[in-house]
Motif scaffolding. Structure first.
Motif, PDB file in Angstrom:
ATOM      1  N   LEU A 276       5.072   9.441   9.240  1.00  0.00           N
ATOM      2  CA  LEU A 276       5.595   8.073   9.154  1.00  0.00           C
ATOM      3  C   LEU A 276       4.571   7.135   8.518  1.00  0.00           C
ATOM      4  O   LEU A 276       4.929   6.265   7.715  1.00  0.00           O
ATOM      5  CB  LEU A 276       6.016   7.567  10.533  1.00  0.00           C
ATOM      6  CG  LEU A 276       7.338   8.168  11.024  1.00  0.00           C
ATOM      7  CD1 LEU A 276       7.582   7.850  12.497  1.00  0.00           C
ATOM      8  CD2 LEU A 276       8.522   7.657  10.184  1.00  0.00           C
ATOM      9  N   ILE A 277       3.293   7.344   8.828  1.00  0.00           N
ATOM     10  CA  ILE A 277       2.254   6.491   8.218  1.00  0.00           C
ATOM     11  C   ILE A 277       2.265   6.675   6.698  1.00  0.00           C
ATOM     12  O   ILE A 277       2.238   5.696   5.945  1.00  0.00           O
ATOM     13  CB  ILE A 277       0.862   6.817   8.814  1.00  0.00           C
ATOM     14  CG1 ILE A 277       0.805   6.299  10.252  1.00  0.00           C
ATOM     15  CG2 ILE A 277      -0.246   6.199   7.976  1.00  0.00           C
ATOM     16  CD1 ILE A 277      -0.485   6.607  10.985  1.00  0.00           C
ATOM     17  N   TYR A 279       4.772   7.566   4.923  1.00  0.00           N
ATOM     18  CA  TYR A 279       5.997   6.930   4.426  1.00  0.00           C
ATOM     19  C   TYR A 279       5.826   5.408   4.356  1.00  0.00           C
ATOM     20  O   TYR A 279       6.165   4.782   3.352  1.00  0.00           O
ATOM     21  CB  TYR A 279       7.178   7.302   5.341  1.00  0.00           C
ATOM     22  CG  TYR A 279       8.475   6.647   4.934  1.00  0.00           C
ATOM     23  CD1 TYR A 279       9.202   7.126   3.847  1.00  0.00           C
ATOM     24  CD2 TYR A 279       8.952   5.535   5.622  1.00  0.00           C
ATOM     25  CE1 TYR A 279      10.377   6.510   3.464  1.00  0.00           C
ATOM     26  CE2 TYR A 279      10.128   4.919   5.244  1.00  0.00           C
ATOM     27  CZ  TYR A 279      10.850   5.403   4.163  1.00  0.00           C
ATOM     28  OH  TYR A 279      12.012   4.797   3.793  1.00  0.00           O
ATOM     29  N   PHE A 280       5.275   4.813   5.419  1.00  0.00           N
ATOM     30  CA  PHE A 280       5.073   3.359   5.421  1.00  0.00           C
ATOM     31  C   PHE A 280       4.201   2.959   4.240  1.00  0.00           C
ATOM     32  O   PHE A 280       4.446   1.965   3.562  1.00  0.00           O
ATOM     33  CB  PHE A 280       4.398   2.904   6.719  1.00  0.00           C
ATOM     34  CG  PHE A 280       5.237   3.083   7.962  1.00  0.00           C
ATOM     35  CD1 PHE A 280       6.629   3.128   7.891  1.00  0.00           C
ATOM     36  CD2 PHE A 280       4.633   3.201   9.218  1.00  0.00           C
ATOM     37  CE1 PHE A 280       7.400   3.282   9.036  1.00  0.00           C
ATOM     38  CE2 PHE A 280       5.389   3.365  10.361  1.00  0.00           C
ATOM     39  CZ  PHE A 280       6.771   3.409  10.282  1.00  0.00           C
ATOM     40  N   LYS A 281       3.143   3.747   3.989  1.00  0.00           N
ATOM     41  CA  LYS A 281       2.237   3.409   2.884  1.00  0.00           C
ATOM     42  C   LYS A 281       2.968   3.472   1.556  1.00  0.00           C
ATOM     43  O   LYS A 281       2.778   2.616   0.692  1.00  0.00           O
ATOM     44  CB  LYS A 281       1.032   4.352   2.872  1.00  0.00           C
ATOM     45  CG  LYS A 281       0.052   4.052   3.997  1.00  0.00           C
ATOM     46  CD  LYS A 281      -1.195   4.920   3.897  1.00  0.00           C
ATOM     47  CE  LYS A 281      -2.180   4.568   5.000  1.00  0.00           C
ATOM     48  NZ  LYS A 281      -3.054   5.722   5.316  1.00  0.00           N
ATOM     49  N   ILE A 283       6.156   2.995   0.948  1.00  0.00           N
ATOM     50  CA  ILE A 283       7.072   1.872   0.679  1.00  0.00           C
ATOM     51  C   ILE A 283       6.300   0.560   0.559  1.00  0.00           C
ATOM     52  O   ILE A 283       6.726  -0.343  -0.129  1.00  0.00           O
ATOM     53  CB  ILE A 283       8.221   1.751   1.711  1.00  0.00           C
ATOM     54  CG1 ILE A 283       7.691   1.680   3.117  1.00  0.00           C
ATOM     55  CG2 ILE A 283       9.215   2.893   1.577  1.00  0.00           C
ATOM     56  CD1 ILE A 283       8.789   1.394   4.134  1.00  0.00           C
ATOM     57  N   LYS A 284       5.151   0.483   1.200  1.00  0.00           N
ATOM     58  CA  LYS A 284       4.334  -0.734   1.044  1.00  0.00           C
ATOM     59  C   LYS A 284       3.911  -0.900  -0.409  1.00  0.00           C
ATOM     60  O   LYS A 284       3.845  -2.009  -0.933  1.00  0.00           O
ATOM     61  CB  LYS A 284       3.093  -0.674   1.929  1.00  0.00           C
ATOM     62  CG  LYS A 284       3.371  -1.228   3.288  1.00  0.00           C
ATOM     63  CD  LYS A 284       2.107  -1.461   4.096  1.00  0.00           C
ATOM     64  CE  LYS A 284       2.486  -2.003   5.454  1.00  0.00           C
ATOM     65  NZ  LYS A 284       1.451  -1.878   6.446  1.00  0.00           N
ATOM     66  N   GLY A 286       5.587  -0.088  -2.700  1.00  0.00           N
ATOM     67  CA  GLY A 286       6.819  -0.297  -3.466  1.00  0.00           C
ATOM     68  C   GLY A 286       7.289   0.953  -4.168  1.00  0.00           C
ATOM     69  O   GLY A 286       8.129   0.906  -5.064  1.00  0.00           O
ATOM     70  N   GLU A 288       9.055   3.285  -3.053  1.00  0.00           N
ATOM     71  CA  GLU A 288      10.310   3.863  -2.583  1.00  0.00           C
ATOM     72  C   GLU A 288      11.298   2.752  -2.287  1.00  0.00           C
ATOM     73  O   GLU A 288      10.958   1.754  -1.663  1.00  0.00           O
ATOM     74  CB  GLU A 288      10.045   4.642  -1.299  1.00  0.00           C
ATOM     75  CG  GLU A 288      11.037   5.686  -1.060  1.00  0.00           C
ATOM     76  CD  GLU A 288      10.337   6.958  -0.582  1.00  0.00           C
ATOM     77  OE1 GLU A 288      11.049   7.850  -0.203  1.00  0.00           O
ATOM     78  OE2 GLU A 288       9.102   7.035  -0.616  1.00  0.00           O
TER      79      GLU A 288
END
Ligand code: ATP
Ligand code: ATP
Ligand code: MG
Ligand code: MG
Lengths: 290, 283
Positions: A276-277, A279-281, A283-284, A286, A288
């Motif tokens: 999840l980390i 993934y968060f990175k 999308i942060k 941009g 995704e």
């Protein structure tokens, strides 16, 4: 130590109206140094199977070999088998009989004929290993709480330093810290090498974290045998036979269903966190959009 | 329904001094409540449970069941009728050589007519999915099967209140889920009071109220939500939180602002999706 089980059948109360075929044509080979998890619904035959490994139960047909020696051997050879294969019973009460905890843990090493000083070291080490405080050693094992009794039973087997360590639901009844402590001790004993470990468990969470290989029993038969990923990727089938996947995997499934682009094959909290980390990175940055 | 007032207990046998196991414990459980009791090994949970049907009597303070003091010997059977117990080790609970007789034992002692007993026993065995084993010998069952029979025995009494001491410790995941369903059903349909001692945090998360014990006292007594949001406190007491709470909490600790006030898979998924939306709208 290598274990080989060939066409093993076991029947309880044969010839009576309650005849029960508890094991039905089991074939399993376990190599030296494997860490195997054994899961299955209640009554699927796990305890019956593991009691064959130290010759406590004898096959009705088929064979069980521990390092080429068949478990039906008698006398000295059987005695050696019992020292090589340490079995922690599902109900610790079945294993406790001495008047003090110390004597109980010392029972196995004493039978091995070890010198007194060595026995003392082993008893204290094993007690520490399972988180029993020294003052408990003088108590009667029957005056302990449920979780404390279980720790004594595990310590008694660890003190024998067996080559194959078989634990039948060792963490049932332990508090979370105790479960964590004992599992990590078992893991570190295993990591030191020279030991094969078989862990019977109803905790999908625990086996997911620990073992290299999972064997799944259903109605006396081997239902599946593979890596943690291979077995837990069959979630629906597991639910059909009374099992499940770890809770964190149910969550990951849910997140995938809600459209997150993450790896679905995740079975531990640690891996879920890392995934999840990442993934968060992504999308942060941009990277995704979906 | 169940009340402990300044309860004090020690297993002192007069030979040597032993520690106090329950130390000025106060607890009041209302009719129809579902209370989970948590605490590390040896903190006194089973000792407390045995006070609720008069199996142990307080050395100090009092325990009341429906207002009846458990010290009142004449009322002992009235108390036992109201409080069904499932003990920690089902082996200690087996009283008969056949499963259905074992389950019938308590209702028979209550003097219930035999036709009614028959029905209750069958119902209870079906509830725990052991009906097909009704003619078997209980001591020859697998660990989890014995546990189910013990639960059936308590259900068949149809008590006002049921105290279960780690009833799911030996059950497979579906068996555990079924016991939780049974508890919720008994609560909803019969307004039964349920005290569940457990080491499984996800089970405690389903209760109305969670009581955390430490060394003979109650240290936390609150809703599951308020209890499981105190992650550090629980860990310091040898306890844990459900996996989904743990995950949300650890993400939060790593600097990702995911709400960790979550107890279930759905709540956790909601919290993560909220966080993902907040990142995206910030971009
Ligand atoms: N001594 C016995 N006599 C007769 N039947 C038995 C005996 N022990 C076990 N059985 C039956 O054999 C089957 C397998 O039991 P076993 O104890 O191996 O299951 P298990 O997988 O260990 O279950 P659990 O998870 O509940 O411990 C069950 O149906 C059980 O009722
Ligand atoms: N029969 C007994 N005689 C003497 N001491 C006892 C007896 N039973 C329990 N104790 C002690 O009393 C304390 C509380 O035990 P209890 O069984 O109530 O703990 P518990 O919270 O139920 O633990 P667990 O989670 O391990 O079941 C422990 O320190 C235990 O060693
Ligand atoms: Mg078993
Ligand atoms: Mg207990």
């Amino acid at each position: 130590m290598a274990i080989k089980i060939e066409n093993l059948d076991y029947v309880y109360m044969q010839g009576s109206p309650f005849e029960k075929k508890a094991l039905d044509n089991i074939n399993i080979e376990i190599k030296d140094g494997e860490f195997v998890g054994l899961i299955g619904h209640t009554g699927s035959g796990k305890s019956t199977l593991v009691q064959h490994l130290n010759g406590l139960l004898k096959p009705h047909s088929g064979h069980v070999f521990i390092n080429e020696h068949e478990t039906t051997e008698k006398g000295e050879k059987l005695k050696k088998l019992r020292c090589d294969v340490g079995l922690v019973f599902q109900y610790p009460e079945h294993q406790l009989f001495e008047e003090t905890v110390y004597k109980d843990i010392a029972y196995g090493p004493t039978n091995l004929g070890l010198p007194k000083e060595e026995i003392d070291i082993r008893v204290r080490d094993a007690a520490r290993c399972v988180g029993l405080p020294p003052e408990v050693l003088d108590k009667s094992p029957f005056d302990l709480s449920g979780g404390q009794k279980r720790r004594v039973a595990i310590a008694g087997v660890i003190a024998m330093k067996p080559s194959v360590l078989v634990l039948d639901e060792p963490t049932a009844g332990l508090d979370p810290a105790g479960r964590e402590e004992i599992l990590s001790q078992i893991k570190s004993i295993y990591d030191e090498g020279n030991m094969t470990v078989i862990l019977v468990s109803h905790s999908m969470e625990d086996v997911a974290r620990l073992v290299n290989r999972l064997i799944v029993m259903n109605e006396g038969k081997v239902f599946a045998d593979g890596t943690v990923d291979e077995v837990f990727s069959r979630g629906r089938e597991l639910r059909n036979i009374g099992l499940n996947v770890p809770q964190v995997n149910v969550l990951i499934d849910e997140l995938v269903a809600r459209g997150l682009n993450i790896n679905p094959n995740i079975y531990t909290v640690e891996n879920a966190k890392n995934e999840l980390i990442e993934y968060f990175k992504r999308i942060k940055e941009g990277g995704e959009n979906a | 329904m169940l009340k402990a007032e300044n309860l004090l207990y020690s297993y002192d046998n007069g030979v040597k001094k032993v520690d106090t196991v329950l130390d000025n414990l106060n607890l009041n459980i209302k009719k129809g409540e579902f209370v989970a009791v948590l605490g590390h090994n040896g903190c006194g949970k089973s000792t407390l449970a045995k006070h609720f049907n008069g199996l142990l009597l307080p050395l100090g303070g009092d325990v009341y069941v429906q207002g009846i003091n458990t010290k009142d010997e004449e009322m002992l059977w009235t108390i036992r009728r109201q409080v069904g117990m499932v003990f920690q080790n089902p082996d200690n609970q087996i009283v008969a050589n056949v499963v259905e007789e074992d389950v019938a034992f308590a209702p028979e002692n209550l003097g219930i007519p035999s036709a009614e007993i028959r029905k209750r026993v069958d119902d209870a065995l079906k509830t725990v999915d052991m009906y097909r084993y009704r003619k078997h010998a209980p001591h020859l069952l697998s660990g989890g099967q014995k546990q189910r029979v013990a639960i059936a025995g308590a259900i068949a009494m149809r008590p006002e209140c049921i105290v279960m001491d780690e009833p799911t410790a030996m059950l497979d995941p579906m068996g555990r889920a079924e016991v939780m369903e049974t508890i919720l059903k008994l609560k909803a349909q019969e307004n039964m009071t349920v005290v569940l001692i457990t080491h499984y945090m996800d089970e405690a998360a389903m209760a109305d109220r969670v009581v955390v014990m430490d060394d003979g006292h109650i240290v936390v007594d609150d809703t599951p939500r308020n209890v499981f949001s105190q992650v550090e406190l629980l860990k310091s007491l040898g306890l844990d939180v459900p996996q989904v709470t743990e995950l949300a909490y650890s993400l939060n600790k790593e600097g990702f602002d995911v709400n960790y006030d979550v107890l279930t898979v759905t709540e956790c998924a909601d919290a993560i999706m909220d966080y993902v939306r907040s990142i995206k709208s910030g971009n």
